[in-house]
Each structure stands twice: as C-alpha cells, then as structure tokens.
Enzyme design. Structure first.
Site, mmCIF file in Angstrom:
data_model
loop_
_atom_site.group_PDB
_atom_site.id
_atom_site.type_symbol
_atom_site.label_atom_id
_atom_site.label_comp_id
_atom_site.label_asym_id
_atom_site.label_seq_id
_atom_site.Cartn_x
_atom_site.Cartn_y
_atom_site.Cartn_z
ATOM 1 C CE LYS A 1 37.431 40.823 46.177
ATOM 2 N NZ LYS A 1 37.537 39.522 46.831
HETATM 3 C C1 LIG Z 1 37.368 36.517 51.752
HETATM 4 C C2 LIG Z 1 36.129 36.596 50.912
HETATM 5 N N1 LIG Z 1 34.928 36.480 51.504
HETATM 6 C C3 LIG Z 1 33.791 36.529 50.801
HETATM 7 C C4 LIG Z 1 33.806 36.698 49.426
HETATM 8 C C5 LIG Z 1 32.517 36.755 48.665
HETATM 9 O O1 LIG Z 1 32.266 38.062 48.253
HETATM 10 P P1 LIG Z 1 31.435 38.340 46.913
HETATM 11 O O2 LIG Z 1 30.169 37.618 47.037
HETATM 12 O O3 LIG Z 1 31.258 39.810 46.909
HETATM 13 O O4 LIG Z 1 32.270 37.848 45.795
HETATM 14 C C6 LIG Z 1 35.030 36.823 48.769
HETATM 15 C C7 LIG Z 1 35.091 37.022 47.327
HETATM 16 O O5 LIG Z 1 35.342 38.081 46.890
HETATM 17 C C8 LIG Z 1 36.220 36.785 49.538
HETATM 18 O O6 LIG Z 1 37.409 36.891 48.943
#
Ligand SMILES: Cc1ncc(COP(=O)(O)O)c(C=O)c1O
Length: 325
Positions: A159
């Site tokens: 991330k």
């Molecule tokens: C690109 C992306 N995909 C998926 C998610 C969903 O991830 P999570 O459920 O861990 O928030 C996020 C959010 O953080 C994101 O930024």
C-alpha cells in the site's frame, strides 16, 4: 472545505499537535512518493471503541515497508500500541486511522537509502466515503480508461503512496465523467479493483472476486468479506473476472475500509441486477456491520478495544472532514 484536522498526531514516538506535525519540503517522500501507509477504522461499539483488524493493518504496513526496503525500529506490537495511544490522546470514539511510514529529509537523489525512515500516525473523524445513501442505494461506476499497475512495475501488494497516483487518475476520470468511482482493469484486461476499494460480484448465488494476481491491494475488508461469506455458507471464488461479467452479474459491490460494503447499481450506465442492493450484498453488509457494531460475538478476534469501559468520550462530529471527493 479545507481538511479540518484536529488533536494530536504521533510522529516518531511523540504526540504533537495537528498544526505542528510538519515535514520539510525537501523530504524524499514528497518528490518520489516513497511512503507506505494504512487506512483502518475504529468503531464505537456498545462495549467501547474498537479498532477493526488493527493487527492485520499493521501487518500489511510492515509488509509494505519490507517490499520498499524500509527498516523501522518499531515492532508490530509497538505500532499497534502507538495507534491506540493516538486515538486515546484524541479521545475519539470512532475514527479513521492513517499510519504512514515514509522517507524523510536527508538527500534528494532518487536513491532513498540515505533518507531516514520516519513514521506518523494520524486519526480523524471520517464519515461515509461515497456519501450517506451509498450503503443502501448503491453507486454508479465506470470502467476506467486507466489500467492498474502491471505486474513487476509498482507492486500492488504494497500500500504505497506511489500507487495512489494511479488511483487519483482513476478517481478524477470517474468524477469528471459523472460517476462516484472508477473500476480499473489489470494490464491483461481483467477486472482489478476500484481506486480505493476491492470489488466483488455475485452470479447465480456464487461470489466472485479478482485474485491477488490481478494487481489488487490485498484488502482487509476483502478478506473479511470472504470469511463472512463462507461463514454464511456462500461459495466464494477468487478468479480472474472478465469485464463483461460486471454487466451480467446479479450483484456487484465494493469492499474497503473507507466504503465498507457498498453496492454498485450500474457499471458503464448498464444497470446491475434490478438496480438496487441485492440480497447477498445485504446479507454480507448485515454480517459485517454486526461485527463492527459489536452486535454479535467477535468470533474471529477482529476487534481491539481502545479504552477502559469507563472512559468519558466525546461523540463523533457530524462534519465529514477530508471527504474523499
Ligand atoms: C487500491 C485499494 N484497494 C483496496 C482497498 C481496500 O483495502 P482495505 O479493505 O484493507 O481497506 C483499498 C483501501 O485501502 C485501496 O486503496
């Protein structure tokens, strides 16, 4: 509206006032996107404020930092403690949590190694990301003309701040074209994810979601939805999703910390199912909200309580600071 932050921010081990949490313009992260971060939520439950899957978020943060060769002196346990300390310092009952690990101020060459690895933890009160109605009525989305990062370019399992340049292009195009959100395909033309959320679809009672190899972020809400769906007896298949399956699905929905579980009522102006939240989406929302509201036993150990029960807390503000559009 300008971002209405308040309270304390944890920076490299100290709590500082929001207004004083500054970094230098020559910090590496500003020029080269050399940061990795998390987005988690703390919910107000009848038993007290509780962070949802804090351990999983910190684990992903540490993994993101490892992918980008950022060593930190903090253990996972001490980072979890720092998150809890930040929420307590702000006396939030419910909030969004944003830890970030980034390359700070030292040199401005592309090579990040000489720059320090700094850490900050922000928290703020954040309402419904795609609007108050979205959870019930659903949102209209388009398939983006922007493709998600190809394999072995920018790692999607991290991330990383840099990945959000791609997300911002997807989001801006969607908003400019009158949609709430964009859905990006991967480099091979299969469905990947939204700009800030994972995607699921339901067809003939089976739930499908793209696998980790479709350039997605390994979402913690995605993992929770898969777990809850299997608990409820649904079959869940992680497999490549052709774009056109979105048009003929019975139900499509987003999953993510910000959007929680949000139905999608149309894709590229084609109505999904009957254009309303479908029964599987609703059942999963109910199961998810039951956990985060503390209405059912926390059988998966997903909640980390923040305060002793007797803490006197202020109510969450109505304002939606920093709302994402
Ligand atoms: C690109 C992306 N995909 C998926 C998610 C969903 O991830 P999570 O459920 O861990 O928030 C996020 C959010 O953080 C994101 O930024």
């Amino acid at each position: 509206m300008a971002f209405a932050g308040s309270g304390k921010i944890w920076m490299n081990g100290s709590l500082v006032n929001w207004a004083d949490a500054r970094i230098h313009i020559a910090s590496h992260v500003i020029h080269y996107g050399s940061g990795v971060f998390e987005g988690a939520r703390c919910y107000a439950t009848p038993k007290g404020s509780a962070c949802f899957r804090l351990d999983a978020h910190i684990e992903r943060l540490v993994n993101s930092a490892k992918i980008y060769r950022m060593d930190t002196p903090y253990t996972r346990a001490s980072l979890e403690d720092a998150v809890l300390a930040t929420i307590r310092a702000n006396q939030f009952k419910a909030c969004y949590i944003r830890p970030i690990v980034y390359r700070g101020y030292e040199t401005l060459g592309v090579n990040p190694f000489p720059c320090p690895v700094d850490i900050a933890i922000l928290s703020w009160e954040w309402g419904k990301y795609l609007g108050d109605d979205a959870l019930e009525k659903g949102v209209d989305v388009k398939v983006s003309s922007w493709t998600r990062m190809a394999p072995n370019t920018l790692p999607s399992l991290a991330k990383s701040s840099a990945n959000y340049a791609n997300s911002a292009l997807i989001k801006m195009e969607a908003i400019s074209d009158g949609y709430a959100e964009g859905v990006a395909l991967d480099a091979f033309g299969y469905v990947s994810e939204g700009s800030g959320e994972n995607i699921f679809l339901v067809r003939n009672g089976v739930i499908y979601t793209p696998p980790l190899t479709a350039s997605i972020l390994p979402g913690i809400t995605r993992d929770s939805v898969i777990t809850l769906a299997r608990d409820l007896g649904y079959r869940v298949r992680e497999e490549m999703v052709p774009r056109e399956l979105l048009y003929i699905a019975d139900e499509v929905f987003f999953a993510g910390t910000a959007v929680e579980i949000t139905p999608i009522r149309s894709v590229d102006k084609q109505q999904v199912g009957n254009g309303r939240r479908g029964p599987v989406t609703e059942a999963l929302q109910r199961a998810f909200f039951d956990v985060i509201n503390g209405d059912v036993p926390d059988t998966h150990g997903w909640l980390t309580y923040v305060y002793p029960a007797e803490a006197v807390l202020r109510e969450p503000a109505k304002a939606v600071a920093g709302k994402g559009r």
